[in-house]
Design a protein around this motif. Structure first.
Motif, mmCIF file in Angstrom:
data_model
loop_
_atom_site.group_PDB
_atom_site.id
_atom_site.type_symbol
_atom_site.label_atom_id
_atom_site.label_comp_id
_atom_site.label_asym_id
_atom_site.label_seq_id
_atom_site.Cartn_x
_atom_site.Cartn_y
_atom_site.Cartn_z
ATOM 1 N N UNK A 186 0.840 -1.213 0.000
ATOM 2 C CA UNK A 186 0.000 0.000 0.000
ATOM 3 C C UNK A 186 0.875 1.263 0.000
ATOM 4 N N UNK A 187 1.935 1.247 0.780
ATOM 5 C CA UNK A 187 2.833 2.405 0.790
ATOM 6 C C UNK A 187 3.569 2.533 -0.540
ATOM 7 N N UNK A 188 3.949 1.400 -1.147
ATOM 8 C CA UNK A 188 4.589 1.459 -2.457
ATOM 9 C C UNK A 188 3.636 2.033 -3.504
ATOM 10 N N UNK A 189 2.353 1.701 -3.405
ATOM 11 C CA UNK A 189 1.366 2.281 -4.315
ATOM 12 C C UNK A 189 1.306 3.791 -4.126
ATOM 13 N N UNK A 190 1.374 4.254 -2.879
ATOM 14 C CA UNK A 190 1.387 5.688 -2.627
ATOM 15 C C UNK A 190 2.616 6.352 -3.218
ATOM 16 N N UNK A 191 3.768 5.717 -3.085
ATOM 17 C CA UNK A 191 5.007 6.235 -3.654
ATOM 18 C C UNK A 191 4.887 6.365 -5.167
ATOM 19 N N UNK A 192 4.324 5.355 -5.812
ATOM 20 C CA UNK A 192 4.142 5.409 -7.258
ATOM 21 C C UNK A 192 3.195 6.535 -7.647
ATOM 22 N N UNK A 210 5.806 13.216 2.936
ATOM 23 C CA UNK A 210 5.026 13.538 1.736
ATOM 24 C C UNK A 210 3.864 12.568 1.570
ATOM 25 N N UNK A 211 4.082 11.305 1.906
ATOM 26 C CA UNK A 211 2.979 10.345 1.877
ATOM 27 C C UNK A 211 1.888 10.739 2.871
ATOM 28 N N UNK A 212 2.303 11.182 4.055
ATOM 29 C CA UNK A 212 1.337 11.586 5.078
ATOM 30 C C UNK A 212 0.594 12.844 4.628
ATOM 31 N N UNK A 219 1.472 4.353 10.094
ATOM 32 C CA UNK A 219 1.796 3.445 8.988
ATOM 33 C C UNK A 219 3.290 3.457 8.691
ATOM 34 N N UNK A 220 3.851 4.657 8.631
ATOM 35 C CA UNK A 220 5.266 4.801 8.288
ATOM 36 C C UNK A 220 6.139 4.109 9.327
ATOM 37 N N UNK A 221 5.887 4.384 10.599
ATOM 38 C CA UNK A 221 6.714 3.805 11.657
ATOM 39 C C UNK A 221 6.552 2.292 11.728
ATOM 40 N N UNK A 222 5.341 1.811 11.529
ATOM 41 C CA UNK A 222 5.115 0.370 11.570
ATOM 42 C C UNK A 222 5.836 -0.320 10.414
#
Length: 263
Positions: free
Chosen positions: A164-170, A225-227, A236-239
């Motif tokens: 999910x975080x990789x999708x946000x990065x993309x 930037x994701x946040x 999410x980031x810390x986890x």
């Protein structure tokens, strides 16, 4: 990289050096293998485009020796001090906006650069223009759309969060003009630009300590930037960073497609 206020991964951030080191570990063997096949040796003139880290520049300088020349360009050359030597010239340069830093190069190389450049077509023309007749162009770029997952084996909540975080990065990359399907186009683009003997291959690491190091540095660099974009929470980031730190996740990169041809 090309000069743009929208560039997501700033070379001056602390994590940039960690990312450069991870890229070197992951991709230098592939890059060096291709350039070795071209017959690089003493006296060659090389242009390293969007050099970022120093590993490729230093390797090229050793290969071309004191009678050769390596011109290393980027819009941010803050990394360059450790690459300084008699055969290396470092220049602040925007490949998509400025004339090439010379002509008659035996080799022009760019790795993980053009995918981020808004005017990729102009940049590619500039690189080809800089080659001597018979000179070699090697362009290596990612294709995140070809393999979009950080964890191809999405078997648990840790992997689901990672993807999910990789999708946000993309999403952030695409909003800033990155072409997430650029890598696969390279062979055709090199042929259409008039290069001969065009070939290509791809490298796709699935898991390694360098993949984990790259992910940690990247998420630390873009986490806020994701946040801000509403694509993740601070929790999410810390986890996710804690999950990566366990060393138990199989983290992949996007395929890096290498394409080469002769002018």
């Amino acid at each position: 990289m090309t000069r743009t206020d929208g560039y997501l991964l700033d070379n001056q951030q602390t994590e940039a050096g960690q990312r450069f080191d991870a890229f070197a570990t992951l991709f230098d063997p592939t890059t060096f293998r291709h350039i070795e096949r071209f017959g690089i040796g003493p006296g060659w003139r090389c242009w390293e485009v969007g050099a970022g880290g120093t590993s490729v520049v230093s390797w090229l300088a050793k290969k071309v020796g004191p009678t050769g020349k390596v011109v290393a360009t980027d819009i941010d050359t803050s990394w360059a001090a450790s690459a300084a030597r008699t055969s290396v010239e470092v220049r602040v340069h925007d490949v998509a906006a400025e004339e090439p830093p010379g002509e008659g190069f035996d080799l022009v190389h760019a790795r993980l650069v053009l995918v981020h450049v808004p005017d990729r077509e102009k940049a590619l023309r500039s690189m080809i223009k800089a080659l001597r007749p018979g000179g070699r162009l090697l362009v290596e770029d990612a294709d995140p759309a070809l393999q979009p997952l950080l964890c191809p084996d999405e078997h648990g909540p840790e992997q689901q969060l990672a993807n999910r975080l990789r999708q946000g990065f993309r999403k952030l990359l695409a909003e800033r003009g990155a072409d997430l399907a650029y890598g696969r186009k390279l062979p055709r683009l090199l042929r259409e630009a008039g290069l001969r003997e065009v070939e290509a291959d791809a490298y796709f690491p699935v898991t390694s300590p360098a993949c984990a190091a790259l992910e940690t540095a990247t998420v630390r660099q873009i986490g806020q930037q994701l946040v801000t974009a509403g694509l993740a929470t601070p929790e999410d980031i810390e986890r996710h960073l804690a999950n990566v730190a366990t060393g138990s996740m199989d983290l992949a990169t996007a395929p890096m497609i290498s394409a080469w041809g002769r002018k």
